[in-house]
Design an enzyme around this catalytic site. Structure first.
Site, PDB file in Angstrom:
ATOM      1  CG  ASP A  36      61.012  -5.608  46.489  1.00  0.00           C
ATOM      2  OD1 ASP A  36      61.695  -6.291  45.700  1.00  0.00           O
ATOM      3  OD2 ASP A  36      61.465  -4.635  47.118  1.00  0.00           O
ATOM      4  CG  ASP A  37      62.902  -9.585  47.450  1.00  0.00           C
ATOM      5  OD1 ASP A  37      63.104  -8.960  46.392  1.00  0.00           O
ATOM      6  OD2 ASP A  37      63.755  -9.656  48.358  1.00  0.00           O
ATOM      7  CB  CYS A  77      65.758  -5.225  43.741  1.00  0.00           C
ATOM      8  SG  CYS A  77      65.412  -6.241  45.162  1.00  0.00           S
ATOM      9  CG  HIS A 133      67.063  -0.866  43.194  1.00  0.00           C
ATOM     10  ND1 HIS A 133      66.503  -1.781  44.059  1.00  0.00           N
ATOM     11  CD2 HIS A 133      68.268  -0.548  43.711  1.00  0.00           C
ATOM     12  CE1 HIS A 133      67.353  -2.014  45.047  1.00  0.00           C
ATOM     13  NE2 HIS A 133      68.423  -1.272  44.864  1.00  0.00           N
ATOM     14  CG  ASP A 319      61.761  -7.695  42.382  1.00  0.00           C
ATOM     15  OD1 ASP A 319      61.449  -8.686  43.072  1.00  0.00           O
ATOM     16  OD2 ASP A 319      62.408  -6.723  42.835  1.00  0.00           O
ATOM     17  CG  HIS A 320      64.327 -11.032  42.368  1.00  0.00           C
ATOM     18  ND1 HIS A 320      64.140 -11.504  43.633  1.00  0.00           N
ATOM     19  CD2 HIS A 320      64.554  -9.710  42.482  1.00  0.00           C
ATOM     20  CE1 HIS A 320      64.262 -10.505  44.480  1.00  0.00           C
ATOM     21  NE2 HIS A 320      64.500  -9.399  43.822  1.00  0.00           N
TER      22      HIS A 320
HETATM   23 CA   LIG Z   1      63.253  -7.575  44.743  1.00  0.00          CA
END
Ligand SMILES: [Ca+2]
Ligand SMILES: [Ca+2]
Length: 501
Positions: A36-37, A77, A133, A319-320
């Site tokens: 995540d992130d 997300c 999510h 995810d990004h």
């Molecule tokens: Ca994320």
């Protein structure tokens, strides 16, 4: 071409010829790892040379191929995960924001998601941590458990906070998740992502009744807030941190038709600026990256030792991206390279050469059709992405079709590996950006108004979506962030059940 790359080229060409045969004989399992992130601050991605990520680096060196030009379908997300898991871009589903649950989106709710596609075709599917999510919903917390045969709510809990920093200035709001960080009491083995990775490692000792498995693992850091054990902060002495260079005028050339600026510095950036905490914040992010890497090491070791080492496809993805002061911004959301580019490492045993960086442009939405092709299932006609299985076998082949990243309704960015073209149809009446990464990798100079680049823009513009599905309804129960309140007894019973399984 040195000897090593010559040999690897020879190897991959022969692999390309035999692609279909090789794949059919394998009966692959899938290990699908979301972080995540996580941006490109990973050793083997080169986004920040200070990043200490020995496990991801070793995995890439010994087993994986680094997809060096991988991009997310959306820069937040919820929408990016919805897109890559349904196989459809936000422009087709209307899932543009974190408040929209794909299960309530008329154009998304009936799509067969990636784990369901495999689960309905002979695979045993299981997951823990954030893959979909999370949304509060009328039946409780919806974290995509419905898409898997087994889903374990991420366990573990961080100990008490030993110290923390939270930049605060009166009148400035950070926005979004708490912009705070610090050390928590160990041991690391009790923390959430370690517990999740250990759970996944333990699954690799199981049998699945002769079925192949689809094992999805969601690592929560480096998502804010940045609380991890002290040992990870200790990797980065504050006085040794090399801060990302600031460029205060960088947003000035991103303007509307009337010349007014579209962007201003973000709240988190202003807090870091006013409190002098850029280095502290960047150190905390790095600490969280190293923590995530440490937890993943447990899983990589378990896979290497397991009987599944040679027949499991591994896809590791963020995810990004995430900005750490670039464009006067801390966070995700916007459509610049720092938000759009993602870490992505792929291993297909017998097919991908290890220790190779692939420069082909791919999108995380392409994972769905790629996994289908690699595993010999019939294609899903609903998929927007395109399979890059051929590219995996032949990483130097031409592949650079422009790929799409979206942020909210009618704002899109396209990259072909050299240029990034962005169109703000929703946010700013069709204002544009164009960057040439061959001379400007940090996207400092907006070339959109330069007539010399008219043809480049015309070429890229053709790839903008033609359909823009309106926003899907906001999740009516979204304020139930964690679902309905549970009694202590219910929580205890749940923990017991998780332990037992
Ligand atoms: Ca994320
Ligand atoms: Ca600029």
């Amino acid at each position: 071409m040195n000897r090593r790359s010559f040999l690897s080229t020879m190897m991959v060409s022969s692999a390309g010829v035999a692609l279909a045969q090789q794949l059919k004989s394998k009966g692959y399992n899938i290990l699908f790892i979301a972080i995540d992130d996580l941006n490109d601050w990973v050793g083997c991605l080169g986004g920040n040379p200070q990043a200490i990520t020995p496990n991801l680096d070793r995995y890439a060196r010994e087993h994986g191929m680094v997809m060096n030009k991988a991009y997310c379908p959306a820069t937040v997300c919820g929408p990016t995960r919805s897109a890559l898991l349904t196989g459809k871009h936000a422009t087709h589903t209307g899932v543009y924001g974190n408040g929209q649950n794909l299960r309530h989106a008329p154009k998304a709710k009936d799509l067969e998601t990636l784990p369901e596609y495999f689960g309905n075709r002979g695979y045993h599917t299981l997951s823990s941590g954030k893959i979909f999510h999370k949304h509060g919903d009328k039946d409780g917390l919806d974290e995509g458990q419905w898409a898997f045969h087994e889903h374990i709510h991420a366990g573990g809990s961080n100990g008490k906070t030993l110290w923390e920093e939270k930049p605060e200035v009166e009148g400035i709001k950070a926005g979004g998740s708490p912009f705070a960080w610090g050390a928590v009491e160990g041991p690391t083995e009790k923390t959430k992502d370690y517990v999740t990775c250990k759970w996944a490692a333990d699954q690799l000792e199981r049998d699945f009744d002769g079925k192949p498995f689809f094992l999805a693992v969601g690592v929560s850091k480096p998502h804010l807030a940045w609380y991890v054990p002290q040992e990870f902060f200790d990797l980065y002495p504050l006085d040794k941190i090399e801060q990302v260079p600031l460029k205060y005028d960088d947003l000035d050339d991103i303007v509307r038709a009337d010349g007014s600026p579209i962007f201003k510095p973000g709240g988190r950036f202003l807090l870091a600026e006013k409190t002098g905490m850029h280095k502290n914040a960047q150190r905390a992010y790095l600490a969280c990256v190293s923590y995530a890497d440490h937890c993943l090491g447990v899983l990589f070791d378990a896979l290497a030792k397991s009987k599944y080492a040679d027949n499991t496809i591994v896809m590791i993805w963020g995810d990004h991206g995430w900005h750490l002061s670039e464009k006067s911004h801390y966070g995700k959301t916007e459509l610049w390279e720092e938000s759009c580019r993602v870490p992505f490492i792929v291993n297909v045993p017998g097919l991908t050469p290890a220790n190779v960086k692939c420069e082909g442009v791919v999108n995380l939405i392409d994972m769905y059709p790629t996994l289908i092709e690699l595993c010999g299932l019939s294609p899903n006609k609903e998929n927007d992405g395109r399979s890059f299985a051929k590219l995996l076998a032949n990483p130097s082949m031409g592949w650079n079709e422009p790929t799409l990243t979206t942020y909210q309704y009618k704002n899109h960015s396209l990259t072909d590996g050299r240029y990034r073209y962005t169109w703000y149809g929703g946010k700013a009446d069709g204002a544009e950006e164009l960057y040439d990464h061959s001379t400007d990798p940090m996207e400092h100079t907006n070339l959109a108004s330069n007539p010399e680049y008219k043809e480049v823009i015309e070429r890229l513009k053709k790839y903008l979506p033609t359909h823009h599905e309106p926003d899907s309804p906001k999740n009516p129960d979204n304020d139930l962030k964690k679902g309905p309140k549970k009694s202590k007894e219910e929580k205890r019973a749940e923990r017991k059940k998780q332990k037992a399984s």
